[in-house]
Write a protein that holds these residues in place. Structure first.
Motif, PDB file in Angstrom:
ATOM      1  N   GLY A  88       0.801  -1.221   0.000  1.00 13.09           N
ATOM      2  CA  GLY A  88       0.000   0.000   0.000  1.00 13.09           C
ATOM      3  C   GLY A  88       0.833   1.269   0.000  1.00 13.09           C
ATOM      4  O   GLY A  88       0.331   2.347   0.316  1.00 13.09           O
ATOM      5  N   ASP A  89       2.089   1.161  -0.416  1.00 12.99           N
ATOM      6  CA  ASP A  89       2.989   2.326  -0.385  1.00 12.99           C
ATOM      7  C   ASP A  89       2.844   3.131  -1.671  1.00 12.99           C
ATOM      8  O   ASP A  89       3.409   2.786  -2.701  1.00 12.99           O
ATOM      9  CB  ASP A  89       4.435   1.859  -0.213  1.00 12.99           C
ATOM     10  N   LYS A  90       2.044   4.204  -1.568  1.00  9.48           N
ATOM     11  CA  LYS A  90       1.824   5.077  -2.721  1.00  9.48           C
ATOM     12  C   LYS A  90       2.354   6.489  -2.451  1.00  9.48           C
ATOM     13  O   LYS A  90       1.918   7.473  -3.042  1.00  9.48           O
ATOM     14  CB  LYS A  90       0.345   5.106  -3.112  1.00  9.48           C
ATOM     15  N   ILE A  91       3.336   6.581  -1.560  1.00  5.95           N
ATOM     16  CA  ILE A  91       3.846   7.878  -1.111  1.00  5.95           C
ATOM     17  C   ILE A  91       4.363   8.730  -2.273  1.00  5.95           C
ATOM     18  O   ILE A  91       4.142   9.948  -2.304  1.00  5.95           O
ATOM     19  CB  ILE A  91       4.953   7.687  -0.059  1.00  5.95           C
ATOM     20  N   SER A  92       5.030   8.117  -3.248  1.00  2.00           N
ATOM     21  CA  SER A  92       5.593   8.909  -4.361  1.00  2.00           C
ATOM     22  C   SER A  92       4.514   9.676  -5.106  1.00  2.00           C
ATOM     23  O   SER A  92       4.739  10.807  -5.552  1.00  2.00           O
ATOM     24  CB  SER A  92       6.341   7.996  -5.337  1.00  2.00           C
ATOM     25  N   LEU A  93       3.327   9.069  -5.270  1.00  2.00           N
ATOM     26  CA  LEU A  93       2.242   9.731  -5.989  1.00  2.00           C
ATOM     27  C   LEU A  93       1.749  10.973  -5.258  1.00  2.00           C
ATOM     28  O   LEU A  93       1.177  11.872  -5.875  1.00  2.00           O
ATOM     29  CB  LEU A  93       1.070   8.764  -6.183  1.00  2.00           C
ATOM     30  N   ILE A  94       1.986  11.018  -3.960  1.00  2.00           N
ATOM     31  CA  ILE A  94       1.520  12.143  -3.143  1.00  2.00           C
ATOM     32  C   ILE A  94       2.594  13.210  -3.024  1.00  2.00           C
ATOM     33  O   ILE A  94       2.333  14.410  -3.229  1.00  2.00           O
ATOM     34  CB  ILE A  94       1.113  11.646  -1.734  1.00  2.00           C
ATOM     35  N   VAL A  95       3.820  12.796  -2.710  1.00  2.00           N
ATOM     36  CA  VAL A  95       4.862  13.783  -2.407  1.00  2.00           C
ATOM     37  C   VAL A  95       5.442  14.440  -3.652  1.00  2.00           C
ATOM     38  O   VAL A  95       5.899  15.587  -3.593  1.00  2.00           O
ATOM     39  CB  VAL A  95       5.995  13.169  -1.552  1.00  2.00           C
ATOM     40  N   ALA A  96       5.430  13.745  -4.794  1.00  2.00           N
ATOM     41  CA  ALA A  96       6.009  14.334  -6.008  1.00  2.00           C
ATOM     42  C   ALA A  96       5.272  15.603  -6.426  1.00  2.00           C
ATOM     43  O   ALA A  96       5.904  16.647  -6.664  1.00  2.00           O
ATOM     44  CB  ALA A  96       6.044  13.313  -7.138  1.00  2.00           C
ATOM     45  N   PRO A  97       3.930  15.604  -6.518  1.00  2.00           N
ATOM     46  CA  PRO A  97       3.245  16.854  -6.874  1.00  2.00           C
ATOM     47  C   PRO A  97       3.346  17.934  -5.806  1.00  2.00           C
ATOM     48  O   PRO A  97       3.349  19.120  -6.137  1.00  2.00           O
ATOM     49  CB  PRO A  97       1.791  16.428  -7.104  1.00  2.00           C
ATOM     50  N   ILE A  98       3.470  17.537  -4.533  1.00  2.00           N
ATOM     51  CA  ILE A  98       3.648  18.548  -3.472  1.00  2.00           C
ATOM     52  C   ILE A  98       4.993  19.234  -3.631  1.00  2.00           C
ATOM     53  O   ILE A  98       5.089  20.468  -3.574  1.00  2.00           O
ATOM     54  CB  ILE A  98       3.528  17.889  -2.079  1.00  2.00           C
ATOM     55  N   ALA A 250      -5.128   1.089  -9.343  1.00  2.00           N
ATOM     56  CA  ALA A 250      -6.092   2.191  -9.474  1.00  2.00           C
ATOM     57  C   ALA A 250      -6.592   2.634  -8.103  1.00  2.00           C
ATOM     58  O   ALA A 250      -6.788   3.836  -7.858  1.00  2.00           O
ATOM     59  CB  ALA A 250      -7.258   1.776 -10.366  1.00  2.00           C
ATOM     60  N   ASN A 251      -6.791   1.668  -7.199  1.00  2.00           N
ATOM     61  CA  ASN A 251      -7.246   2.010  -5.839  1.00  2.00           C
ATOM     62  C   ASN A 251      -6.273   2.962  -5.155  1.00  2.00           C
ATOM     63  O   ASN A 251      -6.676   3.897  -4.449  1.00  2.00           O
ATOM     64  CB  ASN A 251      -7.355   0.741  -4.979  1.00  2.00           C
ATOM     65  N   GLU A 252      -4.966   2.723  -5.351  1.00  2.00           N
ATOM     66  CA  GLU A 252      -3.964   3.555  -4.688  1.00  2.00           C
ATOM     67  C   GLU A 252      -3.865   4.935  -5.323  1.00  2.00           C
ATOM     68  O   GLU A 252      -3.532   5.913  -4.644  1.00  2.00           O
ATOM     69  CB  GLU A 252      -2.618   2.833  -4.668  1.00  2.00           C
ATOM     70  N   VAL A 253      -4.152   5.037  -6.616  1.00  2.00           N
ATOM     71  CA  VAL A 253      -4.232   6.363  -7.246  1.00  2.00           C
ATOM     72  C   VAL A 253      -5.394   7.142  -6.636  1.00  2.00           C
ATOM     73  O   VAL A 253      -5.262   8.324  -6.299  1.00  2.00           O
ATOM     74  CB  VAL A 253      -4.390   6.240  -8.777  1.00  2.00           C
ATOM     75  N   ARG A 254      -6.540   6.478  -6.482  1.00  2.00           N
ATOM     76  CA  ARG A 254      -7.702   7.133  -5.859  1.00  2.00           C
ATOM     77  C   ARG A 254      -7.358   7.625  -4.458  1.00  2.00           C
ATOM     78  O   ARG A 254      -7.692   8.759  -4.081  1.00  2.00           O
ATOM     79  CB  ARG A 254      -8.883   6.164  -5.765  1.00  2.00           C
ATOM     80  N   GLU A 255      -6.698   6.790  -3.689  1.00  2.00           N
ATOM     81  CA  GLU A 255      -6.378   7.172  -2.314  1.00  2.00           C
ATOM     82  C   GLU A 255      -5.366   8.311  -2.278  1.00  2.00           C
ATOM     83  O   GLU A 255      -5.450   9.193  -1.411  1.00  2.00           O
ATOM     84  CB  GLU A 255      -5.849   5.968  -1.536  1.00  2.00           C
ATOM     85  N   SER A 256      -4.429   8.322  -3.217  1.00  2.00           N
ATOM     86  CA  SER A 256      -3.457   9.417  -3.291  1.00  2.00           C
ATOM     87  C   SER A 256      -4.166  10.741  -3.565  1.00  2.00           C
ATOM     88  O   SER A 256      -3.812  11.778  -2.992  1.00  2.00           O
ATOM     89  CB  SER A 256      -2.431   9.136  -4.393  1.00  2.00           C
TER      90      SER A 256
END
Length: 433
Positions: A88-98, A250-256
């Motif tokens: 469930g590690d989707k951290i890159s999808l969150i921190v990159a745009p920040i 896709a679920n992890e993209v939604r959660e990001s």
């Protein structure tokens, strides 16, 4: 030099010189040194270890074995982020745009997953039309214009590491700190980053099972980074249970997207804030972690990085409408509840078992050539510390097959429900700078 003499030297506990390590790496990459001799050397390293100087030399030699990415045309301090992997590690999808929103250039090369679920690239490919390949000119232009681009790893990036890792996998030498650290850092050095934030996962769903082992790995990688002129920070974060509530591409993209909107899972949000804050610190946007943390937290609460995420997706051919309409992402045909068998509190979740369950649904790969089903996955309705009643849903399975009893059995085995409420787990155990 002769390989047999170098094997004997390392077996005897002596340190290898830089030119000796270069001889080994170049010879093995070019096929002049056979597998059986490299296997002997790897086993000697496994038992004898390596000095910090040897590890740095090994890292640089592997980085120099193939392509080196030149990011000098990109303006600003290029900050990369790497996770040692977890469920469930989707951290890159969150921190990159920040980070990009803050003006920090994110020129990232990511890999595909093998095992539990897809890697960052697989998650991004669940977005219709998204291109993971850009020319060098397109890549540099994207980062200079939008401050962000994420592409698949070059096939010739640190080829020595790829060849050595395959050998480690069949010679029981994978779990060697010098070999793990040099493997990770060689790819980061070859990728051209100026500074690196490392997210070292610890727990049942991670490669490092204890805080002590994770700390040694983190310290080793930070030491490598510093010795090679890259400002490096390592965080040790929890993987005793999956990160966030969604597993699957896709679920992890939604959660990001939920996290970037300020409505995401608390634990996932907190870890993402800290990782992004350290990226901002290394990117010299803020002078203290506290200031950076407060700024990133406000960005998430106000959803300010969502536009950056939209631009990033559109620039690489994806449909940016998924940010406001996540239902456009692939969706599984069946949604099946896994029900608790007893009352109590969730005491433990074996993250690795949850990851394997997601893989059996099709969210990950058992072999490199296996296809991935972007739509399938698992939603965790109960996490450690949550109260649960018999017959209540602990997980929702998103599947494209109706018979999922094998997955349900794994889920029940992964969840430990007990009478006493457990002490909340730490999210971040340590930070090595």
């Amino acid at each position: 030099m002769r390989m047999v003499d170098l094997i004997h030297k390392k077996r005897s506990g002596s340190a290898l010189l830089q030119e000796e390590i270069d001889f080994i790496i170049q010879g093995y990459t070019q096929g002049d040194i056979p597998d059986y001799q490299m296997s002997a050397l790897l086993m000697a390293v496994y038992f004898r270890g390596m000095t910090s100087e040897e590890i740095s030399h090994l890292t640089m030699s592997m980085a120099n074995s193939g392509d080196r990415i030149d990011l000098s045309e990109i303006n600003g301090v290029k900050v990369d982020k790497h996770s040692t992997g977890g469920v469930g590690d989707k951290i890159s999808l969150i921190v990159a745009p920040i980070a990009a929103y803050l003006g920090i250039p994110v020129a990232k090369m990511s890999g595909r997953g093998l095992g539990h679920t897809g890697g960052t690239i697989d998650k991004l490919e669940s977005i219709a039309g998204f291109h993971i390949e850009l020319s060098k000119e397109e890549f540099i232009r994207s980062v200079n214009t939008n401050k962000i681009a994420i592409v698949g790893q070059s096939g010739n990036l640190a080829p020595a590491d790829k060849k050595i890792y395959a050998l480690r996998d069949v010679t029981a030498t994978v779990d060697s700190i010098p070999l793990i650290a040099s493997s990770i850092m060689s790819k980061k050095i070859a990728s051209g980053a100026d500074a690196i934030v490392l997210d070292v996962k610890m727990g049942s769903g991670a490669f490092m099972k204890t805080v002590e082992d994770a700390r040694v790995l983190a310290q080793t990688m930070v030491s490598i980074g510093k010795s090679l002129g890259r400002h490096t920070i390592a965080m040790i974060t929890d993987m005793e249970q999956p990160l966030g509530r969604e597993i699957g591409n896709a679920n992890e993209v939604r959660e990001s997207i939920d996290v970037l909107r300020g409505t995401g899972d608390h634990d996932l949000t907190e870890v993402a804030i800290s990782v992004a804050a350290y990226m901002a610190l290394l990117g010299k946007v803020y002078s203290s972690f506290e200031e950076a943390h407060a700024a990133v937290k406000e960005i998430i609460q106000n959803g300010r990085a969502l536009d950056t995420f939209r631009i990033f997706i559109a620039n690489q051919g994806g449909n940016p409408d998924i940010v406001d309409h996540p239902e456009l992402l692939p969706t599984a045909a069946h949604h099946i509840e896994v029900l608790a068998k007893s009352d109590g509190f969730v005491q433990q979740i074996e993250a690795e078992q949850i990851g394997i369950a997601a893989m059996l649904l099709g969210a990950g790969r058992a072999k490199k050539e296996d296809p991935i089903d972007y739509s399938v996955g698992i939603t965790l309705n109960k996490k450690i510390g949550d109260a649960v009643q018999s017959g209540q849903s602990i997980c929702t399975l998103h599947a494209n097959r109706q018979n999922v009893q094998d997955v349900i059995d794994l889920i029940h085995g992964a969840y430990i429900i007990a009478d006493a409420k457990p002490v909340p787990a730490q999210l971040i155990y340590d930070v090595i700078m």
